[in-house]
Motif scaffolding. Structure first.
Motif, mmCIF file in Angstrom:
data_model
loop_
_atom_site.group_PDB
_atom_site.id
_atom_site.type_symbol
_atom_site.label_atom_id
_atom_site.label_comp_id
_atom_site.label_asym_id
_atom_site.label_seq_id
_atom_site.Cartn_x
_atom_site.Cartn_y
_atom_site.Cartn_z
ATOM 1 N N ASP A 9 0.820 -1.206 0.000
ATOM 2 C CA ASP A 9 0.000 0.000 0.000
ATOM 3 C C ASP A 9 0.857 1.261 0.000
ATOM 4 O O ASP A 9 1.629 1.505 0.930
ATOM 5 C CB ASP A 9 -0.911 -0.007 1.231
ATOM 6 C CG ASP A 9 -1.881 1.166 1.245
ATOM 7 O OD1 ASP A 9 -2.300 1.608 0.158
ATOM 8 O OD2 ASP A 9 -2.215 1.638 2.343
ATOM 9 N N GLY A 10 0.740 2.047 -1.060
ATOM 10 C CA GLY A 10 1.345 3.379 -1.111
ATOM 11 C C GLY A 10 2.852 3.394 -1.002
ATOM 12 O O GLY A 10 3.418 4.248 -0.319
ATOM 13 N N SER A 26 0.596 0.426 -5.283
ATOM 14 C CA SER A 26 -0.163 -0.455 -4.398
ATOM 15 C C SER A 26 -0.636 -1.675 -5.180
ATOM 16 O O SER A 26 -1.098 -1.543 -6.313
ATOM 17 C CB SER A 26 -1.388 0.266 -3.823
ATOM 18 O OG SER A 26 -1.022 1.403 -3.069
ATOM 19 N N THR A 28 -2.251 -6.033 -4.471
ATOM 20 C CA THR A 28 -2.580 -7.131 -3.564
ATOM 21 C C THR A 28 -2.474 -8.441 -4.331
ATOM 22 O O THR A 28 -2.626 -8.475 -5.563
ATOM 23 C CB THR A 28 -4.007 -7.010 -2.984
ATOM 24 O OG1 THR A 28 -4.963 -7.079 -4.052
ATOM 25 C CG2 THR A 28 -4.188 -5.723 -2.207
ATOM 26 N N GLY A 61 4.908 3.922 2.970
ATOM 27 C CA GLY A 61 4.004 2.850 2.590
ATOM 28 C C GLY A 61 4.110 1.650 3.522
ATOM 29 O O GLY A 61 4.884 1.642 4.485
#
Length: 237
Positions: A9-10, A26, A28, A61
């Motif tokens: 993330d970020g 970012s 997943t 992040g």
């Protein structure tokens, strides 16, 4: 929504004090997925993999594996948490035999080296037939299979592949993609940066397009592969 296996993330990261390659990327990866990252040269794709593995430090992040924040862990700590990595270059020890390459890769659990190497010889008969051969004598495709097998020696929860088909013939690339799919069908999630973007997306559950260190597009792999804009910009068609 279930917690993803990997959550990035970020992420802001780079190689020099002032150099910023990743600018808030970012991604997943869910359990059981193949996820591909595509994009133009210099987009930060390989840097993102190296940041996930801890080889490049994130300036900002968060990186989490199975819900556990591993951002502060170094490369060894992340490997112990279950992140395996097969780099694009210098991914085998050419002056060592196939067997020695596998043995040295099982450093986390030395007591399981023999069991795991024998399982890999069974999975990849070519490695068994060449276990006494120096890695530098292998063909490009054979070296990549060895590199991938080395990445499996510590039984990772997630395998990261950086340009696995780089420099391979079309036939060897197809065979390697088949090996990647077979690994995934056995339950291993895979995050991959790949130059053959169309082929990678077609075997992926999802894909991300990275441009200038930022997320540009994301979606189902087959949908991205079929998107006219994506094909024009990144796939040459």
């Amino acid at each position: 929504m279930a917690t993803p296996l990997l959550a990035v993330d970020g992420i802001i990261a780079g190689y020099g004090a002032a150099e910023q390659i990743l600018k808030g990327a970012s991604i997943t990866v869910a359990a059981g997925e193949i996820v591909s990252i595509i994009g133009p040269n210099g987009a930060g794709k390989s840097t993102l993999l190296k940041t996930i593995t801890g080889l490049v430090a994130a300036r900002e992040g968060r990186i989490a594996l199975n819900g556990k924040d591993v951002t502060a862990e170094g490369a060894l700590g992340r490997a112990k948490c279950g992140i395996g990595f097969v780099p694009q270059e210098r991914n085998v020890f050419g002056a060592m035999t196939v067997a020695e390459n596998l043995d040295i890769s099982g450093f986390q659990e030395p007591g399981k080296v023999r069991e795991r190497s024998e399982a890999l010889y069974e999975r990849y008969p070519m490695l068994a037939s060449k276990r006494k051969a120096l890695a530098r004598t292998l063909s490009g495709g054979q070296r990549q299979i060895l590199a991938m097998a080395m990445g499996l020696m510590n039984a990772p929860a997630l395998l990261l592949l950086d340009e696995p088909t780089a420099g391979l013939s079309p036939k060897a690339a197809d065979e390697l993609f088949e090996a990647i799919v077979t690994l995934n069908q056995g339950g291993l999630p895979i995050l991959m940066v790949e130059q053959h973007a169309l082929e990678a997306l077609e075997i992926s559950a999802r894909g991300y397009v990275l441009v200038s260190g930022r997320n540009s597009r994301e979606g189902a792999g087959t949908a991205l592969a079929a998107d006219p804009d994506i094909r024009r910009l990144f796939l040459g068609g």
